[in-house]
Design a protein around this motif. Structure first.
Motif, PDB file in Angstrom:
ATOM      1  N   VAL A 106       0.866  -1.165  -0.093  1.00  0.00           N
ATOM      2  CA  VAL A 106      -0.099   0.006   0.227  1.00  0.00           C
ATOM      3  C   VAL A 106       0.800   1.427  -0.002  1.00  0.00           C
ATOM      4  N   VAL A 107       0.372   2.510  -0.177  1.00  0.00           N
ATOM      5  CA  VAL A 107       1.103   3.619  -0.177  1.00  0.00           C
ATOM      6  C   VAL A 107       0.441   4.756   0.423  1.00  0.00           C
ATOM      7  N   VAL A 108       1.239   5.391   1.026  1.00  0.00           N
ATOM      8  CA  VAL A 108       0.774   6.884   1.702  1.00  0.00           C
ATOM      9  C   VAL A 108       1.445   7.938   0.770  1.00  0.00           C
ATOM     10  N   VAL A 109       0.548   8.728   0.312  1.00  0.00           N
ATOM     11  CA  VAL A 109       1.116   9.808  -0.473  1.00  0.00           C
ATOM     12  C   VAL A 109       0.991  11.022   0.389  1.00  0.00           C
ATOM     13  N   GLU A 110       2.194  11.768   0.377  1.00  0.00           N
ATOM     14  CA  GLU A 110       2.676  12.839   1.265  1.00  0.00           C
ATOM     15  C   GLU A 110       2.599  14.117   0.564  1.00  0.00           C
ATOM     16  N   GLY A 111       1.955  15.091   0.860  1.00  0.00           N
ATOM     17  CA  GLY A 111       1.742  16.417   0.358  1.00  0.00           C
ATOM     18  C   GLY A 111       2.610  17.310   0.913  1.00  0.00           C
ATOM     19  N   ASN A 112       3.575  18.065   0.501  1.00  0.00           N
ATOM     20  CA  ASN A 112       4.427  18.878   1.099  1.00  0.00           C
ATOM     21  C   ASN A 112       4.458  20.258   0.313  1.00  0.00           C
ATOM     22  N   CYS A 113       4.888  21.566   1.222  1.00  0.00           N
ATOM     23  CA  CYS A 113       5.000  23.008   0.730  1.00  0.00           C
ATOM     24  C   CYS A 113       6.143  23.568   1.129  1.00  0.00           C
ATOM     25  N   ARG A 129      -2.373  18.807  -3.132  1.00  0.00           N
ATOM     26  CA  ARG A 129      -1.224  17.963  -3.972  1.00  0.00           C
ATOM     27  C   ARG A 129      -1.324  16.540  -3.812  1.00  0.00           C
ATOM     28  N   ALA A 130      -1.501  15.961  -2.600  1.00  0.00           N
ATOM     29  CA  ALA A 130      -1.459  14.512  -2.281  1.00  0.00           C
ATOM     30  C   ALA A 130      -2.710  13.765  -3.164  1.00  0.00           C
ATOM     31  N   ILE A 131      -3.869  14.679  -2.915  1.00  0.00           N
ATOM     32  CA  ILE A 131      -5.163  14.049  -3.579  1.00  0.00           C
ATOM     33  C   ILE A 131      -5.085  13.976  -5.089  1.00  0.00           C
ATOM     34  N   ILE A 132      -4.265  14.861  -5.523  1.00  0.00           N
ATOM     35  CA  ILE A 132      -4.087  14.900  -7.171  1.00  0.00           C
ATOM     36  C   ILE A 132      -3.158  13.575  -7.398  1.00  0.00           C
ATOM     37  N   LEU A 133      -2.338  13.324  -6.653  1.00  0.00           N
ATOM     38  CA  LEU A 133      -1.323  12.299  -6.937  1.00  0.00           C
ATOM     39  C   LEU A 133      -2.145  10.801  -6.614  1.00  0.00           C
ATOM     40  N   ALA A 143      -6.170   0.280  -6.400  1.00  0.00           N
ATOM     41  CA  ALA A 143      -7.564   0.344  -5.660  1.00  0.00           C
ATOM     42  C   ALA A 143      -7.377   1.483  -4.680  1.00  0.00           C
ATOM     43  N   ALA A 144      -8.431   2.088  -4.590  1.00  0.00           N
ATOM     44  CA  ALA A 144      -8.531   3.157  -3.665  1.00  0.00           C
ATOM     45  C   ALA A 144      -8.033   2.937  -2.021  1.00  0.00           C
ATOM     46  N   ASP A 145      -8.425   1.745  -1.674  1.00  0.00           N
ATOM     47  CA  ASP A 145      -8.239   1.232  -0.343  1.00  0.00           C
ATOM     48  C   ASP A 145      -6.718   0.795  -0.025  1.00  0.00           C
ATOM     49  N   ARG A 146      -5.993   0.949  -1.123  1.00  0.00           N
ATOM     50  CA  ARG A 146      -4.671   0.778  -1.024  1.00  0.00           C
ATOM     51  C   ARG A 146      -3.744   2.013  -0.932  1.00  0.00           C
ATOM     52  N   ILE A 147      -4.365   3.097  -0.866  1.00  0.00           N
ATOM     53  CA  ILE A 147      -3.965   4.517  -0.897  1.00  0.00           C
ATOM     54  C   ILE A 147      -4.392   5.433   0.226  1.00  0.00           C
ATOM     55  N   GLN A 148      -3.520   5.923   0.852  1.00  0.00           N
ATOM     56  CA  GLN A 148      -3.965   7.019   2.036  1.00  0.00           C
ATOM     57  C   GLN A 148      -2.798   8.191   1.645  1.00  0.00           C
ATOM     58  N   THR A 149      -3.828   9.545   1.999  1.00  0.00           N
ATOM     59  CA  THR A 149      -2.836  10.809   1.816  1.00  0.00           C
ATOM     60  C   THR A 149      -2.637  11.352   2.933  1.00  0.00           C
ATOM     61  N   ARG A 172       6.464  19.331  -2.870  1.00  0.00           N
ATOM     62  CA  ARG A 172       6.465  18.113  -3.566  1.00  0.00           C
ATOM     63  C   ARG A 172       5.491  17.246  -3.043  1.00  0.00           C
ATOM     64  N   GLY A 173       5.433  16.065  -3.765  1.00  0.00           N
ATOM     65  CA  GLY A 173       4.594  14.853  -3.033  1.00  0.00           C
ATOM     66  C   GLY A 173       5.456  13.714  -2.984  1.00  0.00           C
ATOM     67  N   GLU A 174       5.567  12.980  -1.960  1.00  0.00           N
ATOM     68  CA  GLU A 174       6.208  11.727  -1.797  1.00  0.00           C
ATOM     69  C   GLU A 174       5.542  10.454  -1.393  1.00  0.00           C
ATOM     70  N   PHE A 175       6.027   9.399  -1.644  1.00  0.00           N
ATOM     71  CA  PHE A 175       5.401   7.999  -1.887  1.00  0.00           C
ATOM     72  C   PHE A 175       5.959   7.194  -0.745  1.00  0.00           C
ATOM     73  N   ALA A 176       5.543   6.689   0.501  1.00  0.00           N
ATOM     74  CA  ALA A 176       5.751   6.159   1.313  1.00  0.00           C
ATOM     75  C   ALA A 176       5.069   4.469   1.137  1.00  0.00           C
ATOM     76  N   ILE A 177       5.854   3.505   0.931  1.00  0.00           N
ATOM     77  CA  ILE A 177       5.194   2.015   0.651  1.00  0.00           C
ATOM     78  C   ILE A 177       5.214   1.410   1.927  1.00  0.00           C
TER      79      ILE A 177
END
Length: 180
Positions: A106-113, A129-133, A143-149, A172-177
């Protein structure tokens, strides 16, 4: 509908919604006139750190183990923007390929400024930004249930400094797996 068209419609809708952005905190860079984007999530999140959305079963960090065998490049954004530059799409596609090949991840999409703007605005911008990614990942078949922002606003800078070279690395946006 093409992804770029959807992002444009999303950005325009957010622009129409208004903004609580502190224009005086931007500095004298003039970037806001060039991009012309003000966005807002419409909610007060100024006191929330690490705002989370996505899968409702709990924070992935608490449920799963962080994967150390993979590290994805950050996706960089323009000043005050949620538009993913064309040259950054390959970075997101690499995450899609990885998640497609590893169904137990699964992935956590992290939005930063960067530091310019109020804390409230930066939390909102980071979340958008995280939602766009996230939306790109979902449209690519994840699948949406594999992603958190998560939004960290300006709280987790990648670079220090008060100039464009540092600010550009912080937008930036980052991806934590994580592995189930």
């Amino acid at each position: 509908m093409k992804f770029s068209t959807m992002m444009t419609v999303f950005a325009l809708a957010l622009c129409v919604a208004g903004c609580k952005y502190d224009k005086a905190a931007k500095g004298a860079g003039g970037d806001d006139a060039a991009l012309g984007q003000d966005i807002s999530s419409g909610s007060d999140i100024s006191s929330q750190e690490g705002l989370i959305s996505g899968a409702s079963e709990g924070k992935f960090e608490d449920l799963y183990t962080r994967c150390t065998d993979v590290d994805f490049a950050p996706v960089y954004f323009g000043f005050d923007s949620t538009v993913v530059p064309q040259g950054e799409l390959g970075k997101i596609d690499a995450v899609v390929q990885h998640l497609n090949s590893k169904s137990d991840r699964v992935v956590v999409v992290e939005g930063n400024c960067d530091e310019r703007g109020s804390n409230e605005y930066n939390m909102s911008l980071g979340e958008n930004r995280a939602i766009i990614l996230r939306n790109y990942l979902v449209q690519s078949g994840i699948a949406a249930d594999r992603i958190q922002t998560r939004s960290y606003g300006e709280e987790k800078p990648a670079a220090t400094g008060n100039d464009e070279s540092a600010w550009a690395l912080n937008r930036r946006g980052e991806f934590a797996i994580y592995q189930k």
